[in-house]
Design a protein around this motif. Structure first.
Motif, PDB file in Angstrom:
ATOM      1  N   LEU A  57       0.821  -1.213   0.000  1.00  0.00           N
ATOM      2  CA  LEU A  57       0.000   0.000   0.000  1.00  0.00           C
ATOM      3  C   LEU A  57       0.856   1.264   0.000  1.00  0.00           C
ATOM      4  O   LEU A  57       0.386   2.332  -0.377  1.00  0.00           O
ATOM      5  CB  LEU A  57      -0.946  -0.002   1.206  1.00  0.00           C
ATOM      6  CG  LEU A  57      -2.015  -1.093   1.205  1.00  0.00           C
ATOM      7  CD1 LEU A  57      -2.806  -1.052   2.505  1.00  0.00           C
ATOM      8  CD2 LEU A  57      -2.920  -0.969  -0.003  1.00  0.00           C
ATOM      9  N   ALA A  58       2.108   1.160   0.426  1.00  0.00           N
ATOM     10  CA  ALA A  58       3.014   2.311   0.441  1.00  0.00           C
ATOM     11  C   ALA A  58       3.462   2.714  -0.957  1.00  0.00           C
ATOM     12  O   ALA A  58       3.928   3.842  -1.160  1.00  0.00           O
ATOM     13  CB  ALA A  58       4.232   2.014   1.307  1.00  0.00           C
ATOM     14  N   ASN A  59       3.310   1.830  -1.952  1.00  0.00           N
ATOM     15  CA  ASN A  59       3.749   2.135  -3.318  1.00  0.00           C
ATOM     16  C   ASN A  59       2.878   3.243  -3.909  1.00  0.00           C
ATOM     17  O   ASN A  59       1.663   3.144  -3.928  1.00  0.00           O
ATOM     18  CB  ASN A  59       3.678   0.894  -4.194  1.00  0.00           C
ATOM     19  CG  ASN A  59       4.621  -0.186  -3.739  1.00  0.00           C
ATOM     20  OD1 ASN A  59       5.522   0.045  -2.938  1.00  0.00           O
ATOM     21  ND2 ASN A  59       4.429  -1.387  -4.237  1.00  0.00           N
ATOM     22  N   LYS A  60       3.545   4.271  -4.400  1.00  0.00           N
ATOM     23  CA  LYS A  60       2.828   5.441  -4.914  1.00  0.00           C
ATOM     24  C   LYS A  60       2.886   5.557  -6.433  1.00  0.00           C
ATOM     25  O   LYS A  60       1.866   5.763  -7.087  1.00  0.00           O
ATOM     26  CB  LYS A  60       3.425   6.701  -4.279  1.00  0.00           C
ATOM     27  CG  LYS A  60       2.816   7.993  -4.745  1.00  0.00           C
ATOM     28  CD  LYS A  60       3.498   9.169  -4.061  1.00  0.00           C
ATOM     29  CE  LYS A  60       2.994  10.483  -4.592  1.00  0.00           C
ATOM     30  NZ  LYS A  60       3.693  11.617  -3.972  1.00  0.00           N
ATOM     31  N   ALA A  61       4.083   5.473  -6.998  1.00  0.00           N
ATOM     32  CA  ALA A  61       4.222   5.696  -8.443  1.00  0.00           C
ATOM     33  C   ALA A  61       5.491   5.033  -8.961  1.00  0.00           C
ATOM     34  O   ALA A  61       6.481   4.911  -8.238  1.00  0.00           O
ATOM     35  CB  ALA A  61       4.265   7.185  -8.749  1.00  0.00           C
ATOM     36  N   ILE A  62       5.432   4.645 -10.213  1.00  0.00           N
ATOM     37  CA  ILE A  62       6.603   4.148 -10.934  1.00  0.00           C
ATOM     38  C   ILE A  62       7.016   5.232 -11.906  1.00  0.00           C
ATOM     39  O   ILE A  62       6.195   5.725 -12.686  1.00  0.00           O
ATOM     40  CB  ILE A  62       6.277   2.833 -11.665  1.00  0.00           C
ATOM     41  CG1 ILE A  62       6.088   1.707 -10.645  1.00  0.00           C
ATOM     42  CG2 ILE A  62       7.369   2.490 -12.680  1.00  0.00           C
ATOM     43  CD1 ILE A  62       5.629   0.400 -11.238  1.00  0.00           C
ATOM     44  N   THR A  63       8.294   5.616 -11.840  1.00  0.00           N
ATOM     45  CA  THR A  63       8.813   6.649 -12.736  1.00  0.00           C
ATOM     46  C   THR A  63      10.077   6.122 -13.421  1.00  0.00           C
ATOM     47  O   THR A  63      10.642   5.113 -13.016  1.00  0.00           O
ATOM     48  CB  THR A  63       9.141   7.950 -11.968  1.00  0.00           C
ATOM     49  OG1 THR A  63      10.151   7.668 -10.981  1.00  0.00           O
ATOM     50  CG2 THR A  63       7.906   8.510 -11.281  1.00  0.00           C
ATOM     51  N   ASP A  64      10.500   6.844 -14.431  1.00  0.00           N
ATOM     52  CA  ASP A  64      11.745   6.542 -15.142  1.00  0.00           C
ATOM     53  C   ASP A  64      11.807   5.084 -15.600  1.00  0.00           C
ATOM     54  O   ASP A  64      12.865   4.460 -15.574  1.00  0.00           O
ATOM     55  CB  ASP A  64      12.964   6.873 -14.272  1.00  0.00           C
ATOM     56  CG  ASP A  64      12.984   8.323 -13.822  1.00  0.00           C
ATOM     57  OD1 ASP A  64      12.581   9.193 -14.613  1.00  0.00           O
ATOM     58  OD2 ASP A  64      13.395   8.588 -12.679  1.00  0.00           O
ATOM     59  N   LEU A  65      10.692   4.563 -16.071  1.00  0.00           N
ATOM     60  CA  LEU A  65      10.598   3.165 -16.487  1.00  0.00           C
ATOM     61  C   LEU A  65      11.268   2.963 -17.847  1.00  0.00           C
ATOM     62  O   LEU A  65      10.970   3.666 -18.809  1.00  0.00           O
ATOM     63  CB  LEU A  65       9.127   2.746 -16.555  1.00  0.00           C
ATOM     64  CG  LEU A  65       8.800   1.342 -17.043  1.00  0.00           C
ATOM     65  CD1 LEU A  65       9.468   0.284 -16.170  1.00  0.00           C
ATOM     66  CD2 LEU A  65       7.288   1.146 -17.067  1.00  0.00           C
ATOM     67  N   VAL A  66      12.171   1.993 -17.893  1.00  0.00           N
ATOM     68  CA  VAL A  66      12.874   1.622 -19.121  1.00  0.00           C
ATOM     69  C   VAL A  66      12.725   0.124 -19.303  1.00  0.00           C
ATOM     70  O   VAL A  66      12.932  -0.651 -18.359  1.00  0.00           O
ATOM     71  CB  VAL A  66      14.374   1.994 -19.044  1.00  0.00           C
ATOM     72  CG1 VAL A  66      15.123   1.506 -20.275  1.00  0.00           C
ATOM     73  CG2 VAL A  66      14.552   3.488 -18.845  1.00  0.00           C
ATOM     74  N   TRP A  67      12.361  -0.291 -20.509  1.00  0.00           N
ATOM     75  CA  TRP A  67      12.187  -1.705 -20.837  1.00  0.00           C
ATOM     76  C   TRP A  67      13.326  -2.180 -21.726  1.00  0.00           C
ATOM     77  O   TRP A  67      13.723  -1.478 -22.662  1.00  0.00           O
ATOM     78  CB  TRP A  67      10.887  -1.930 -21.592  1.00  0.00           C
ATOM     79  CG  TRP A  67       9.640  -1.625 -20.833  1.00  0.00           C
ATOM     80  CD1 TRP A  67       8.863  -0.514 -20.956  1.00  0.00           C
ATOM     81  CD2 TRP A  67       9.003  -2.437 -19.837  1.00  0.00           C
ATOM     82  NE1 TRP A  67       7.785  -0.584 -20.101  1.00  0.00           N
ATOM     83  CE2 TRP A  67       7.846  -1.762 -19.402  1.00  0.00           C
ATOM     84  CE3 TRP A  67       9.306  -3.676 -19.277  1.00  0.00           C
ATOM     85  CZ2 TRP A  67       6.991  -2.276 -18.440  1.00  0.00           C
ATOM     86  CZ3 TRP A  67       8.460  -4.197 -18.318  1.00  0.00           C
ATOM     87  CH2 TRP A  67       7.317  -3.501 -17.909  1.00  0.00           C
ATOM     88  N   VAL A  68      13.822  -3.380 -21.461  1.00  0.00           N
ATOM     89  CA  VAL A  68      14.758  -4.074 -22.335  1.00  0.00           C
ATOM     90  C   VAL A  68      14.145  -5.448 -22.568  1.00  0.00           C
ATOM     91  O   VAL A  68      13.856  -6.169 -21.609  1.00  0.00           O
ATOM     92  CB  VAL A  68      16.161  -4.197 -21.706  1.00  0.00           C
ATOM     93  CG1 VAL A  68      17.085  -4.989 -22.614  1.00  0.00           C
ATOM     94  CG2 VAL A  68      16.737  -2.822 -21.402  1.00  0.00           C
ATOM     95  N   VAL A  69      13.922  -5.792 -23.836  1.00  0.00           N
ATOM     96  CA  VAL A  69      13.201  -7.020 -24.154  1.00  0.00           C
ATOM     97  C   VAL A  69      14.038  -7.900 -25.066  1.00  0.00           C
ATOM     98  O   VAL A  69      14.533  -7.454 -26.101  1.00  0.00           O
ATOM     99  CB  VAL A  69      11.853  -6.700 -24.837  1.00  0.00           C
ATOM    100  CG1 VAL A  69      11.121  -7.983 -25.195  1.00  0.00           C
ATOM    101  CG2 VAL A  69      10.994  -5.811 -23.944  1.00  0.00           C
ATOM    102  N   GLU A  70      14.196  -9.151 -24.649  1.00  0.00           N
ATOM    103  CA  GLU A  70      14.818 -10.178 -25.474  1.00  0.00           C
ATOM    104  C   GLU A  70      14.084 -11.472 -25.157  1.00  0.00           C
ATOM    105  O   GLU A  70      14.398 -12.160 -24.189  1.00  0.00           O
ATOM    106  CB  GLU A  70      16.317 -10.296 -25.171  1.00  0.00           C
ATOM    107  CG  GLU A  70      17.020 -11.202 -26.141  1.00  0.00           C
ATOM    108  CD  GLU A  70      18.535 -11.183 -25.962  1.00  0.00           C
ATOM    109  OE1 GLU A  70      19.140 -12.223 -26.265  1.00  0.00           O
ATOM    110  OE2 GLU A  70      19.095 -10.171 -25.535  1.00  0.00           O
TER     111      GLU A  70
END
Length: 131
Positions: A59-72
């Motif tokens: 419940l303490a989680n507020k926001a995800i920022t600066d998200l970068v994806w690497v997919v293989e």
């Protein structure tokens, strides 16, 4: 073989429905999904992971920022910052997902919790299933 966007969409269910929206039933876990945190196994199946995500700690989680994806394919790596309610600490997290048959089969989490790091490590020790 899945497309990059499909793999990201599957992994995103953990980040957004699981970590932020507190809707663990919407996370696309394989029934035998295993989650590892900082080298410790902290979940060994979908039911256990959903119960953990439904717990008060998230419940303490507020926001995800600066998200970068690497997919293989079949791996999807998410690197992001996690903001917490009522705290100035931002956690830096790297999460690797292995996707199989449209579901999350394995999760490996590494994080730097800043000032909270040792507290988080102590709090996750009771979750270990490898003791």
């Amino acid at each position: 073989m899945s497309t990059r966007d499909e793999l990201i969409a599957i992994a995103s269910t953990y980040l957004f429905q699981g970590l932020l929206e507190h809707k663990p039933d919407e996370v696309l876990f394989a029934e035998d999904c295993v989650r590892m945190e900082m080298g410790w196994e902290t979940g060994g199946n979908a039911q256990q992971l959903r119960e953990l995500l439904a717990g008060d700690a998230y419940l303490a989680n507020k926001a995800i920022t600066d998200l970068v994806w690497v997919v293989e394919d079949p791996y999807v790596d998410a690197r992001f910052c996690l903001e917490l309610h009522g705290m100035d600490v931002v956690m830096r997290i790297a999460t690797r997902f292995r996707i199989e048959n449209g579901e999350i089969k394995h999760i490996e989490i590494l994080f730097n919790g800043g000032e909270l790091h040792s507290l988080i490590m102590q709090a996750t020790e009771p979750l270990r299933t490898d003791l």
